[in-house]
Design an enzyme around this catalytic site. Structure first.
Site, mmCIF file in Angstrom:
data_model
loop_
_atom_site.group_PDB
_atom_site.id
_atom_site.type_symbol
_atom_site.label_atom_id
_atom_site.label_comp_id
_atom_site.label_asym_id
_atom_site.label_seq_id
_atom_site.Cartn_x
_atom_site.Cartn_y
_atom_site.Cartn_z
ATOM 1 N N ASN A 1 0.868 -1.241 0.073
ATOM 2 C CA ASN A 1 -0.135 -0.180 -0.117
ATOM 3 C C ASN A 1 0.757 1.230 -0.001
ATOM 4 O OD1 ASN A 1 0.717 -0.889 2.780
ATOM 5 N ND2 ASN A 1 -1.034 0.667 3.504
ATOM 6 N N GLU B 1 4.487 -4.272 12.385
ATOM 7 C CA GLU B 1 3.513 -3.340 12.212
ATOM 8 C C GLU B 1 2.184 -3.813 11.239
ATOM 9 O OE1 GLU B 1 5.816 0.156 10.596
ATOM 10 O OE2 GLU B 1 6.622 0.406 12.578
ATOM 11 N N CYS C 1 -3.272 1.588 6.723
ATOM 12 C CA CYS C 1 -3.356 0.962 7.906
ATOM 13 C C CYS C 1 -3.898 1.745 9.120
ATOM 14 C CB CYS C 1 -1.841 0.308 8.276
ATOM 15 S SG CYS C 1 -0.627 1.670 8.607
ATOM 16 N N GLU D 1 8.856 1.320 16.206
ATOM 17 C CA GLU D 1 10.072 1.843 15.663
ATOM 18 C C GLU D 1 9.868 3.306 15.286
ATOM 19 O OE1 GLU D 1 10.952 -0.287 11.897
ATOM 20 O OE2 GLU D 1 10.281 -2.231 12.787
#
Ligand code: NAD
Length: 499
Positions: free
Chosen positions: A157, A255, A288, A467
């Site tokens: 994405n 993630e 996301c 992160e």
């Protein structure tokens, strides 16, 4: 790979291993979601190529990890220079490959790719320090040592942005890398290999392997020679990677997906809230962080819906290479069918569609790709599939609440915890609510304001670890504390050490 060959003509893209292009016996087709044309034949890596890439990264590790921080930072800045010189190429290739808007790639995403390298280069040389401290006169000195070979796996994405969000800190930390981009958007990672080589990154420090997740991806994450796995993608894939990593106790950073709440209190600036709510359709909902659960306080329900529908109806869906397009295609036809399945089942269960609710047949016919209309549901059961699962398409649901307690309860009533948005005119309320939300990032009266110094990641099923800034180095390094006694010295000037 020569990008002048993109746009309709097949190019062949091989792996980049040990500073060389390496092919595989098989290839797979890379299809543009814009119009369904085959744009490239991609090397279909497997266990052999995975092992070869890990070996190349292992061989390059002693040299790169011993390279001074200043020199590593210099090479990372040179990579950023190369990205900036090729922003237009990268933007065109990425848009052709994954269908996201060219205007975002030109102005936001590709500059951010360069910034990923500059930020972690500067962070390494300027900010990565921990103050020494004393224990009964002994000095404690904390250092971030390179960990080894890092396998970095990225989704389709936001391919190059998310890949370099991992590549840059991993390289800055002195590690060597095997990057595996998604099979649905493999091209810009391949261009990055060219840019890094031109910038003087030594052979084998960055390797790019192409192929399908369950084939080359699975082989990479099971390799015992790998020191770290950083993965961005879906929950089911994360579970299979976690199982493979467990066999070698390889540390993972994940993630993952979300179903983020977008909370609007009655005292919010309605215009601001709606403007941000409509932005949740960005990248055709394939984001996301997207706030796909609109939680709106009861008294403003109808006003919110009316303004939202008015604004969202004005979005232009079409060819993402056109600067005036607001919403492009879904990544591929099977994904569109999955999105539509969610929508039709929710309709069957009694949900009311107030916007969209079907593929955009007209645009799909004109352009040849899979386009889905921006969709808004009301009246769905909060525990239903459409209100709880990540759809990863332009589909939002709207629920109502009364008061702070109910807002927090609904917002946290999800297995995910990636992001949360809160719109209110009351600063104290914003602070109280933000305090109680389970999310890696909370945005108050805004959305998508990102600073690479901040921790980024998700709680619950949205991920493992964080992160960004120091947190990236914490993950990509072996942290070491050296405790030095004030006693026992026979010499203190160190002159003989240097001959
Ligand atoms: P995906 O899990 O299908 O694939 C992601 C990557 O994993 C791809 O490169 C794929 O080839 C690889 N892969 C697949 N199976 C594998 C296996 N068995 N072993 C190793 N690698 C394997 O996800 P996707 O469809 O590409 O991306 C969409 C998902 O990513 C959504 O859930 C979205 O929310 C999530 N996402 C999260 C973030 C974040 O920062 N939290 C950002 C973007 C996307």
């Amino acid at each position: 790979m020569n990008v002048t060959h993109i746009a309709g003509i097949d190019v062949r893209t091989d792996h980049w291993i040990g500073g060389q292009r390496v092919s595989s016996p098989g290839t797979f087709e890379d299809v543009s979601p814009i119009d369904g044309t085959v744009i490239a034949q991609i090397a279909r890596g497997g266990a052999d190529e995975a092992a070869q890439a890990v070996r190349a990264a292992q061989e390059a590790f002693p040299g790169w990890s011993a390279t001074s921080k200043a020199e590593r930072a210099r090479v990372l800045h040179a990579i950023a220079d190369g990205v900036e010189r090729r922003i237009e190429d990268l933007a065109i290739v990425e848009t052709t490959d994954n269908g996201a808007l060219i205007r975002s790639h030109r102005r936001g995403v590709m500059p951010r790719v360069a910034h990923n390298f500059r930020f972690f280069a500067d962070y390494l040389t300027e900010s990565l320090v921990h103050e020494d401290f004393e224990t009964r006169g002994h000095r404690n000195h904390v250092t971030w040592d390179p960990a080894g070979v890092c396998v970095l796996i990225s989704p389709w994405n936001a391919p190059l942005m998310l890949a370099t969000w991992k590549v840059a800190p991993a390289l800055a930390a002195g590690n060597t890398v095997v990057l595996k981009p998604s099979e649905f958007s493999p091209l810009t990672a391949s261009l990055l290999a060219d840019i890094a080589a031109e910038a003087g990154l030594p052979d084998g420090v960055l390797n790019v392997v192409q192929g399908l997740g369950p084939e080359v991806g699975a082989a990479l994450v099971a390799d015992p020679g790998v020191a770290r796995i950083s993965f961005t993608g879906s929950v089911p894939t994360a579970k299979s990677i976690a199982a493979a990593a467990a066999a070698n106790l390889t540390p993972v950073s994940f993630e993952l997906g979300g179903k983020s709440p977008f909370v609007v209190f009655a005292d919010a600036d309605l215009d601001l809230a709606v403007q941000n709510a409509v932005e949740q359709y960005d990248n055709a909902g394939q984001v996301c962080l997207s706030g796909t659960r609109l939680l709106v306080e009861e008294p403003i329900r109808q006003a919110f819906i009316d303004l939202f529908v008015e604004r969202a109806s004005a979005l232009r869906q079409g060819d993402p290479r056109d600067e005036t397009t607001d919403i492009g295609p879904s990544i591929h036809a099977a994904h569109l069918a999955k999105v539509d399945g969610f929508v039709q089942r929710a309709r069957d269960e009694g949900g009311t569609v107030v916007l969209g609710g079907e593929p955009n047949a007209e645009t799909s016919r004109d352009l040849g790709g899979p386009y889905y209309r921006p969709t808004l549901f009301v009246d769905t059961d909060p525990s239903s599939e459409i209100s709880t699962e990540e759809i990863f398409g332009p589909v939002l649901v709207l629920h109502t609440f009364n008061g702070e307690d109910e807002a927090v309860q609904q917002a946290n009533g999800s297995e995910f915890g990636l992001a949360a948005m809160v719109f209110t005119g009351d600063a104290d309320r914003a602070a109280r609510v933000a305090d109680q939300l389970v999310a890696g990032t909370v945005w108050v009266n805004c959305f998508f304001v990102r600073d690479l110094r901040a921790p980024f990641g998700g709680s619950r099923m949205s991920g493992i670890g964080r992160e960004g800034g120091t947190w990236s180095f914490d993950f990509f390094c072996d942290l070491k504390n050296t405790v030095t006694s004030p006693h026992g010295w026979t010499r203190t000037d160190g002159a003989e050490d240097h001959g």
